[in-house]
Design an enzyme around this catalytic site. Structure first.
Site, PDB file in Angstrom:
ATOM      1  N   GLN A   1      10.277  -6.636 -14.927  1.00  0.00           N
ATOM      2  CA  GLN A   1      10.671  -5.821 -13.776  1.00  0.00           C
ATOM      3  C   GLN A   1      12.180  -5.773 -13.626  1.00  0.00           C
ATOM      4  OE1 GLN A   1       7.895  -6.753 -10.699  1.00  0.00           O
ATOM      5  NE2 GLN A   1       8.864  -5.401  -9.241  1.00  0.00           N
TER       6      GLN A   1
ATOM      7  N   SER B   1       8.748 -12.450 -17.824  1.00  0.00           N
ATOM      8  CA  SER B   1       7.887 -12.329 -16.644  1.00  0.00           C
ATOM      9  C   SER B   1       6.755 -11.334 -16.904  1.00  0.00           C
ATOM     10  CB  SER B   1       8.727 -11.967 -15.421  1.00  0.00           C
ATOM     11  OG  SER B   1       7.945 -12.047 -14.258  1.00  0.00           O
ATOM     12  N   LEU B   2       6.787 -10.171 -16.257  1.00  0.00           N
ATOM     13  CA  LEU B   2       5.755  -9.164 -16.505  1.00  0.00           C
ATOM     14  C   LEU B   2       5.633  -8.855 -18.009  1.00  0.00           C
ATOM     15  CD1 LEU B   2       4.000  -6.553 -15.788  1.00  0.00           C
ATOM     16  CD2 LEU B   2       6.146  -5.417 -16.279  1.00  0.00           C
TER      17      LEU B   2
ATOM     18  N   ARG C   1      -1.657  -8.003 -10.220  1.00  0.00           N
ATOM     19  CA  ARG C   1      -0.570  -8.995 -10.132  1.00  0.00           C
ATOM     20  C   ARG C   1       0.545  -8.474  -9.221  1.00  0.00           C
ATOM     21  NH1 ARG C   1       4.310  -9.912 -13.193  1.00  0.00           N
ATOM     22  NH2 ARG C   1       4.755 -12.112 -13.620  1.00  0.00           N
TER      23      ARG C   1
ATOM     24  N   HIS D   1       8.549 -16.095  -9.035  1.00  0.00           N
ATOM     25  CA  HIS D   1       8.865 -17.343  -9.754  1.00  0.00           C
ATOM     26  C   HIS D   1       9.451 -18.413  -8.831  1.00  0.00           C
ATOM     27  CE1 HIS D   1       7.633 -15.204 -13.225  1.00  0.00           C
ATOM     28  NE2 HIS D   1       8.553 -14.297 -13.055  1.00  0.00           N
TER      29      HIS D   1
ATOM     30  N   GLN E   1       2.885 -19.278 -14.538  1.00  0.00           N
ATOM     31  CA  GLN E   1       4.087 -18.445 -14.645  1.00  0.00           C
ATOM     32  C   GLN E   1       4.585 -17.939 -13.280  1.00  0.00           C
ATOM     33  OE1 GLN E   1       4.112 -14.352 -15.006  1.00  0.00           O
ATOM     34  NE2 GLN E   1       4.991 -14.273 -17.049  1.00  0.00           N
TER      35      GLN E   1
END
Length: 316
Positions: free
Chosen positions: A12, A92-93, A117, A201, A250
């Site tokens: 992102q 991440s994503l 998500r 996170h 994560q």
């Protein structure tokens, strides 16, 4: 041949209106990727990526599938290169794009998962209560110290260890502001507020992680064709059983991007190919392993350059 190649996938923040459009126009077969995603999402994925509007594209639950779809479409253009990567990773994503690339889950399942998500992440904190900022010029230990001290006024944590001297912190507004103040007192060169409303996170994402765990348990996972260096531990995983727990961890944990890139380099990756919108990861990797060869695929021009570079490596 192709030894030494690692694929990385953006997260992102790399999205922009128009992403993937030129690639799709040059390779009409990619329309199938967008059509498949649209059937899962219930709206026209290509229209959102190519035309926006930005306000809609930037909503977390739309951004995440849009980036995944754009990345997998870009990956498809590399089919002819017969790549044999040593490892994959995603920021991440982007870890979901990397898992699709490594054969860990189907594209359709990935699209459905990242839509949920994104929604769970948005719903985990009240709008306007979170803040995210990049701190430049501090060591990871000093950033951890600053967050620990600032947590007396609320939740704040190191969200991404991106590259030497660049750590992103996130959390509740007051706590992030306090951490920035403390960081400046410890020699932070610059604190840049980021246009991300969700303090991802950090421990604030635990409720989203718990909800996501149920969805991750409901899809079919496969062993990976090549190892994935995961965000939560910067360790190589390839067994199907290890993937869902790693993705659950994560969300509330820091993204160990700098360590992940070093882990890939240790495995023998000498050429990193960033697959998908933007070149954010290329910029970070340049600072982490300056000697690495860096390629990316996000439009026809970068695709041609990458295919050329790969075939040169191949015939060398």
């Amino acid at each position: 041949m192709n030894s030494g190649i690692g694929l990385v996938f953006p997260g992102q923040g790399s999205q922009s209106v128009g992403m993937g459009k030129a690639l799709c126009e040059a390779h009409p077969i990619l329309k199938e990727v967008y059509a498949e995603a649209s059937s899962v999402l219930g709206y026209d994925s290509a229209a959102l990526c190519f035309e926006g509007p930005a306000e809609r594209l930037n909503l977390t639950e739309n951004t995440q599938p849009a980036l995944l779809v754009s990345s997998i479409a870009a990956l498809k253009t590399l089919d002819s290169a017969g790549l044999n990567p040593i490892a994959v990773a995603g920021h991440s994503l982007g870890e979901y794009s990397a898992l699709v690339a490594a054969g860990g889950l189907s594209f359709q399942d990935a699209v459905g998962l990242v839509q949920k998500r994104g929604r769970y992440m948005s719903e985990a904190v009240a709008p306007g209560t979170g803040q995210v900022a990049a701190l430049l010029g501090l060591t990871p230990d000093v950033v951890r110290e600053v967050c620990c001290e600032a947590s007396s006024v609320g939740v704040v944590a190191a969200a991404n260890f991106n590259s030497p001297g660049q750590v992103v912190i996130a959390g509740e507004k007051a706590a992030v502001e306090r951490a920035i103040e403390l960081a400046k007192g410890k020699g932070c060169k610059k604190a840049i507020p980021l246009p991300v409303s969700v303090p991802v996170h950090t421990p604030l994402m635990q409720t989203a992680a718990d909800r996501l765990a149920k969805d991750l348990a409901a899809v079919q996972w496969s062993d990976l064709k090549m190892p994935l260096i995961n965000n939560a531990d910067a360790k190589a995983i390839s067994r199907a059983a290890d993937i869902p727990p790693s993705l659950v961890r994560q969300l509330p944990s820091s993204v160990l991007w700098e360590d992940s890139v070093h882990a890939m380099a240790k495995m023998g990756v000498t050429t990193f190919v960033e697959v998908g919108p933007g070149t954010v990861l290329t910029g970070l990797i340049k600072r982490i392993v300056p000697e690495a060869k860096l390629l990316n695929v996000n439009d026809p021009k970068s695709l041609d350059a990458t295919l050329q570079a790969l075939s040169a490596t191949h015939s060398a």
